[in-house]
Design an enzyme around this catalytic site. Structure first.
Site, PDB file in Angstrom:
ATOM      1  N   GLU A  47       0.866  -1.177   0.000  1.00 11.41           N
ATOM      2  CA  GLU A  47       0.000   0.000   0.000  1.00 11.41           C
ATOM      3  C   GLU A  47       0.902   1.225   0.000  1.00 11.41           C
ATOM      4  OE1 GLU A  47      -3.511   2.069   2.707  1.00 11.41           O
ATOM      5  OE2 GLU A  47      -3.014  -0.048   3.025  1.00 11.41           O
ATOM      6  N   ASP A  58      -5.210  10.028   8.688  1.00 11.77           N
ATOM      7  CA  ASP A  58      -3.844   9.687   9.080  1.00 11.77           C
ATOM      8  C   ASP A  58      -3.454  10.359  10.389  1.00 11.77           C
ATOM      9  OD1 ASP A  58      -3.244   8.136   6.773  1.00 11.77           O
ATOM     10  OD2 ASP A  58      -3.108  10.005   5.629  1.00 11.77           O
TER      11      ASP A  58
END
Length: 265
Positions: A47, A58
């Site tokens: 990924e 995030d």
């Protein structure tokens, strides 16, 4: 069958390891070499994060990595080019691009899909592009046999789980935490119960990410999941590597025990 679908099918019950790194971090020139090292030490799928200035999912570790990469001139085009360079030596390991919708919109759906296909990208995961808003992009991806990965969270209702699974391809990504990447500790028992519920709506593999940080946590969630995604812990480790040689050692020491643990299940 896409390259990602084929890879997951070929595992035949073996748990998949999906490490996440941010393109361009810690140094743009090392990203492709790091990708190869991930494969060498057990990655089944990679990924690759597309650096973005305003991420919503995030945590601070990956935010910092994105900021660092952007400061070094890495954006969506450079990330796609890194995949193309990776493909010169590795034609088989699937690569999932992870990021946010804004850069894809700016590039244009068709231009993005064309560039991704040409580079050898296999799938796209956009955190802020739910199925209801993905029809145009999803159709363009499917026309090129690229998968679109969708997220299911602990707060997702059963009805919405079913709808997401109907649109997903490649695998379904279960977000194990009510928070951002790298936050808090996993409740493995709750995660495994949620994975079992998701399986009622799909035959696709289920991957678990957010909060997986070592061999113990990977094994705990892989009791039910088909794959584990590990990102913040790896990105943090790479941030401290001042050379590619140091990165190689760090990857081997970090991924090796996780790969061994998953193989034991």
């Amino acid at each position: 069958m896409s390259r990602l679908q084929q890879r997951l099918a070929d595992l035949a019950g073996r748990k998949a390891l999906i490490p996440f790194i941010t393109a361009g971090h810690p140094r743009p020139d090392d990203t492709v070499a790091i990708m190869h090292q991930l494969v060498k030490h057990g990655a089944d799928v990679i990924e690759l994060g597309m650096p973005f200035s305003d991420p919503m999912a995030d945590g601070p570790v990956i935010q910092q990595a994105s900021e660092h990469a952007i400061q070094q001139g890495v954006g969506i085009a450079e990330t796609i080019h890194m995949v193309k360079s990776f493909r010169r030596q590795d034609p088989t390991t699937p690569v999932v691009l992870m990021g946010y919708l804004n850069p894809v919109e700016c590039m244009g759906h068709q231009a993005f899909v064309d560039a991704a296909k040409d580079a050898g990208v296999d799938a796209l995961l956009l955190v802020d592009s739910p199925p209801e808003e993905s029809d145009d992009l999803l159709q363009r991806l499917r026309q090129e046999s690229l998968d679109q990965i969708f997220l299911i969270a602990p707060t997702t209702t059963e009805q919405r789980q079913a709808m997401i699974c109907q649109h997903a391809s490649g695998f379904v990504y279960y977000v194990a935490l009510k928070g951002v990447t790298g936050a808090a500790d996993l409740d493995a028992q709750a995660v495994n119960a949620d994975v079992i519920r998701i399986r009622q709506h799909t035959q696709l593999p289920v991957a678990v990410g957010f909060g997986v940080k070592d061999a113990a946590s990977a094994m705990a969630v892989a009791q039910e999941a088909d794959a584990v995604v590990i990102g913040s812990a790896l990105v943090s480790l790479l941030h401290g590597c001042e050379s590619m040689a140091a990165a190689e050692t760090a990857i081997a020491e970090f991924l090796g025990p996780i790969r061994t643990a998953l193989n034991s299940l």
